[in-house]
Design a protein around this motif. Structure first.
Motif, PDB file in Angstrom:
ATOM      1  N   LEU A 104       0.811  -1.214   0.000  1.00 45.84           N
ATOM      2  CA  LEU A 104       0.000   0.000   0.000  1.00 45.84           C
ATOM      3  C   LEU A 104       0.848   1.269   0.000  1.00 45.84           C
ATOM      4  N   GLU A 105       1.835   1.341   0.893  1.00 45.08           N
ATOM      5  CA  GLU A 105       2.639   2.566   0.988  1.00 45.08           C
ATOM      6  C   GLU A 105       3.429   2.812  -0.285  1.00 45.08           C
ATOM      7  N   ARG A 106       3.988   1.758  -0.855  1.00 38.96           N
ATOM      8  CA  ARG A 106       4.753   1.926  -2.094  1.00 38.96           C
ATOM      9  C   ARG A 106       3.839   2.257  -3.265  1.00 38.96           C
ATOM     10  N   THR A 107       2.601   1.787  -3.228  1.00 33.40           N
ATOM     11  CA  THR A 107       1.637   2.188  -4.258  1.00 33.40           C
ATOM     12  C   THR A 107       1.405   3.687  -4.210  1.00 33.40           C
ATOM     13  N   SER A 108       1.251   4.225  -3.004  1.00 34.45           N
ATOM     14  CA  SER A 108       1.088   5.680  -2.860  1.00 34.45           C
ATOM     15  C   SER A 108       2.315   6.423  -3.373  1.00 34.45           C
ATOM     16  N   GLU A 109       3.503   5.905  -3.077  1.00 38.23           N
ATOM     17  CA  GLU A 109       4.734   6.557  -3.533  1.00 38.23           C
ATOM     18  C   GLU A 109       4.823   6.573  -5.059  1.00 38.23           C
ATOM     19  N   ILE A 110       4.453   5.472  -5.688  1.00 37.71           N
ATOM     20  CA  ILE A 110       4.504   5.406  -7.154  1.00 37.71           C
ATOM     21  C   ILE A 110       3.527   6.398  -7.765  1.00 37.71           C
ATOM     22  N   LEU A 111       2.309   6.463  -7.233  1.00 38.22           N
ATOM     23  CA  LEU A 111       1.320   7.396  -7.761  1.00 38.22           C
ATOM     24  C   LEU A 111       1.776   8.843  -7.596  1.00 38.22           C
ATOM     25  N   GLU A 112       2.414   9.136  -6.470  1.00 38.09           N
ATOM     26  CA  GLU A 112       2.906  10.501  -6.263  1.00 38.09           C
ATOM     27  C   GLU A 112       4.027  10.831  -7.234  1.00 38.09           C
ATOM     28  N   ALA A 113       4.920   9.867  -7.469  1.00 36.06           N
ATOM     29  CA  ALA A 113       6.032  10.105  -8.389  1.00 36.06           C
ATOM     30  C   ALA A 113       5.556  10.250  -9.832  1.00 36.06           C
ATOM     31  N   LEU A 114       4.525   9.509 -10.216  1.00 41.34           N
ATOM     32  CA  LEU A 114       4.074   9.532 -11.601  1.00 41.34           C
ATOM     33  C   LEU A 114       3.179  10.725 -11.914  1.00 41.34           C
ATOM     34  N   CYS A 115       2.221  10.990 -11.033  1.00 39.42           N
ATOM     35  CA  CYS A 115       1.232  12.002 -11.400  1.00 39.42           C
ATOM     36  C   CYS A 115       0.913  12.988 -10.286  1.00 39.42           C
ATOM     37  N   GLY A 116       1.661  12.957  -9.182  1.00 38.74           N
ATOM     38  CA  GLY A 116       1.463  13.953  -8.135  1.00 38.74           C
ATOM     39  C   GLY A 116       0.340  13.642  -7.172  1.00 38.74           C
ATOM     40  N   ALA A 117      -0.319  12.480  -7.309  1.00 41.23           N
ATOM     41  CA  ALA A 117      -1.391  12.101  -6.389  1.00 41.23           C
ATOM     42  C   ALA A 117      -0.857  11.101  -5.378  1.00 41.23           C
ATOM     43  N   ARG A 118      -1.149  11.319  -4.104  1.00 41.71           N
ATOM     44  CA  ARG A 118      -0.707  10.394  -3.068  1.00 41.71           C
ATOM     45  C   ARG A 118      -1.902   9.991  -2.208  1.00 41.71           C
ATOM     46  N   PRO A 119      -2.690   9.025  -2.677  1.00 42.56           N
ATOM     47  CA  PRO A 119      -3.806   8.557  -1.855  1.00 42.56           C
ATOM     48  C   PRO A 119      -3.296   7.826  -0.620  1.00 42.56           C
ATOM     49  N   SER A 120      -4.047   7.884   0.440  1.00 46.80           N
ATOM     50  CA  SER A 120      -3.653   7.224   1.682  1.00 46.80           C
ATOM     51  C   SER A 120      -3.871   5.719   1.574  1.00 46.80           C
ATOM     52  N   ASP A 121      -3.293   4.986   2.549  1.00 49.53           N
ATOM     53  CA  ASP A 121      -3.520   3.539   2.584  1.00 49.53           C
ATOM     54  C   ASP A 121      -5.007   3.224   2.685  1.00 49.53           C
ATOM     55  N   GLY A 122      -5.715   4.018   3.480  1.00 49.52           N
ATOM     56  CA  GLY A 122      -7.143   3.792   3.641  1.00 49.52           C
ATOM     57  C   GLY A 122      -7.916   3.983   2.347  1.00 49.52           C
ATOM     58  N   THR A 123      -7.502   4.963   1.544  1.00 53.86           N
ATOM     59  CA  THR A 123      -8.169   5.200   0.263  1.00 53.86           C
ATOM     60  C   THR A 123      -7.977   4.008  -0.676  1.00 53.86           C
ATOM     61  N   ILE A 124      -6.764   3.450  -0.693  1.00 51.42           N
ATOM     62  CA  ILE A 124      -6.503   2.298  -1.559  1.00 51.42           C
ATOM     63  C   ILE A 124      -7.304   1.090  -1.090  1.00 51.42           C
ATOM     64  N   VAL A 125      -7.403   0.902   0.227  1.00 48.04           N
ATOM     65  CA  VAL A 125      -8.211  -0.200   0.751  1.00 48.04           C
ATOM     66  C   VAL A 125      -9.676  -0.012   0.374  1.00 48.04           C
ATOM     67  N   LEU A 126     -10.167   1.227   0.429  1.00 52.87           N
ATOM     68  CA  LEU A 126     -11.537   1.497  -0.001  1.00 52.87           C
ATOM     69  C   LEU A 126     -11.717   1.209  -1.486  1.00 52.87           C
ATOM     70  N   ASN A 127     -10.677   1.503  -2.285  1.00 55.65           N
ATOM     71  CA  ASN A 127     -10.739   1.184  -3.714  1.00 55.65           C
ATOM     72  C   ASN A 127     -10.876  -0.321  -3.932  1.00 55.65           C
ATOM     73  N   LEU A 128     -10.103  -1.100  -3.172  1.00 52.95           N
ATOM     74  CA  LEU A 128     -10.179  -2.556  -3.288  1.00 52.95           C
ATOM     75  C   LEU A 128     -11.569  -3.059  -2.897  1.00 52.95           C
ATOM     76  N   ARG A 129     -12.124  -2.471  -1.836  1.00 50.86           N
ATOM     77  CA  ARG A 129     -13.454  -2.895  -1.393  1.00 50.86           C
ATOM     78  C   ARG A 129     -14.503  -2.535  -2.437  1.00 50.86           C
ATOM     79  N   LEU A 130     -14.407  -1.329  -3.008  1.00 54.10           N
ATOM     80  CA  LEU A 130     -15.375  -0.905  -4.017  1.00 54.10           C
ATOM     81  C   LEU A 130     -15.279  -1.782  -5.261  1.00 54.10           C
ATOM     82  N   ALA A 131     -14.037  -2.079  -5.689  1.00 52.24           N
ATOM     83  CA  ALA A 131     -13.862  -2.939  -6.865  1.00 52.24           C
ATOM     84  C   ALA A 131     -14.451  -4.323  -6.618  1.00 52.24           C
TER      85      ALA A 131
END
Length: 449
Positions: free
Chosen positions: A160-187
């Motif tokens: 999760l944390e490295r996913t946030s780091e990659i998104l920030e490096a690529l496009c300037g967005a850094r979603p929190s761990d909780g946001t990514i977990v919510l994405n997984l739940r929604l999917a």
């Protein structure tokens, strides 16, 4: 004197068992290749005499010139020719083109939705235009950001944390761990219909493959199960390894076709027609021959490999099958004679532990039809490699990003992986599929396989 001889025999048996256990690797047991010693394991593949690398007729892949380009940069020829004539005064007769294929600069594209607000002149009711369904809040990330987060975490097992780091490096967005977990739940919630259709499609398949592997939830061992075929994959996460997990997945208890597996006892409780993995059997026979000096096991392994390759090459005949079956039965009898029943241990209740050789010979006799199923039923493969390949990503996930924080999260992850694996098998774009999940128009694979 007899007591000493009995103790020596017992100690020699224990020593042989320990030596055999120490020498086990992926070629002589069901252990994964990652546990092998530093030296390379032996391969079950037969030598073909061909050199390594691409073979004659192999269609290579290379980067090709694109027909439509996004930007053209013209390079004028300047300076002087060797004779002293200025190139600027010469008319160009043509151009030579080269292309660079690269990613555009990535940044977040912000779209602002402005809804008209109107006041009714009659009742003074204030109302604004409705926003689209994917714009529920004042500020939110769009489906591509959500899709990329799930793609990195669920498809490539990026934590999760490295996913946030990659998104920030690529496009300037850094979603929190909780946001990514919510994405997984929604999917996972939006893929419920996909999973329902997937289970129905699996029940219509003539042959299914099944396997399972350990999966940690908060440090405790649980199990990831897979039921699959060449075009479809269903994963299920459960706290138990036994029949309760198969019932929760709700496929195998109703399945009546051929089920290929590795002889785990729970599968034999199912009403399916069983087929046992020949690759597992070859590894066990090799282990008996190399580490326990079981001659019959080595001979049976050679005979099994020969008849498999004859079937694979299309040179098998009914006479060869009949001859192999006679030899199969004779070698199993030899295995039982070489491994007589162990006498009961005084003072110990229950069944007496038998030698590995006797256990394997008894299993092959008891499930003879399932072991030789590939010779008699068209469409039934020799091995369970399909399930082995489908379960392998979970071993990678376990090493790369560890276990799960909750059982619910593990189940969500399993459903998303079912979708990803099925898309990959059918040659569909996983990225487009995950983005479609967050757009609300899920791209469905084909269920008519």
């Amino acid at each position: 004197m007899r007591e000493l001889e009995a103790q020596v025999a017992q100690l020699l048996g224990r020593l042989q068992a320990l030596e055999a256990q120490w020498a086990q690797d992926s070629t002589t047991s069901s252990q994964p290749p990652s546990t092998d010693k530093p030296w390379a394991p032996k391969s079950e593949r037969q030598k073909t005499g061909r050199s390594s690398g691409a073979q004659r007729g192999h269609v290579g892949k290379t980067l090709k010139m694109a027909e439509h380009v996004d930007e053209v940069v013209t390079l004028p020829l300047t300076g002087h020719c060797a004779c002293g004539h200025a190139w600027e005064s010469v008319h160009a007769q043509g151009q030579v083109a080269r292309q660079v294929h690269d990613l555009p600069e990535l940044r977040l594209q912000v779209t602002e939705y402005r809804a008209d607000v109107k006041v009714c002149p009659g009742c003074r009711h204030r109302q604004h235009a409705p926003f689209p369904d994917h714009v529920p809040g004042q500020v939110q990330y769009g489906p591509r950001v959500h899709g990329l987060a799930v793609y990195l975490n669920a498809s490539h097992f990026v934590p999760l944390e490295r996913t946030s780091e990659i998104l920030e490096a690529l496009c300037g967005a850094r979603p929190s761990d909780g946001t990514i977990v919510l994405n997984l739940r929604l999917a996972a919630d939006r893929l419920v219909d996909f999973e329902t259709q997937l289970k129905a499609a699996l029940l219509q398949q003539p042959v299914l493959h099944a396997d399972e592997t350990g999966s940690k939830v908060n440090g405790k061992l649980q199990w990831m199960h897979v039921v699959s075929c060449a075009q479809l994959t269903l994963y299920g996460h459960h706290a138990q390894r036994g029949f309760a997990a198969l019932e929760a997945m709700n496929v195998l208890p109703q399945f009546e076709g051929f089920l290929m597996h590795d002889a785990w006892s729970t599968y034999f409780k199912l009403s399916a027609k069983h087929a046992l993995c020949g690759a597992h059997l070859l590894r066990e026979l090799r282990g008996l021959a190399e580490h326990h000096a079981q001659v019959w096991a080595g001979e049976l392994r050679d005979a099994l490999r020969l008849v498999y390759h004859q079937q694979k090459d299309g040179t098998i005949t009914p006479e060869l099958v009949e001859a192999f079956e006679h030899r199969f039965d004779a070698l199993l009898d030899a295995g039982l004679k070489a491994n007589p029943p162990a006498p009961p241990v005084p003072g110990r209740r229950g069944r007496t532990k038998q030698t590995p050789g006797r256990n394997l010979a008894l299993r092959c006799q008891q499930h003879r039809l399932a072991v030789l199923r590939f010779l008699h039923d068209e469409g039934v493969p020799f091995d369970n490699n399909q399930a082995e390949r489908d379960i392998r990503p979970w071993c990678v996930k376990r090493k790369v990003s560890g276990g799960f924080r909750s059982e619910e999260g593990a189940q969500h992850f399993a459903r998303i992986r079912s979708y990803i694996s099925t898309l990959q098998k059918q040659g569909m774009n996983v990225w487009h599929g995950l983005v479609s999940v967050f757009r609300g128009d899920v791209i469905m694979p084909s269920f008519c396989c």
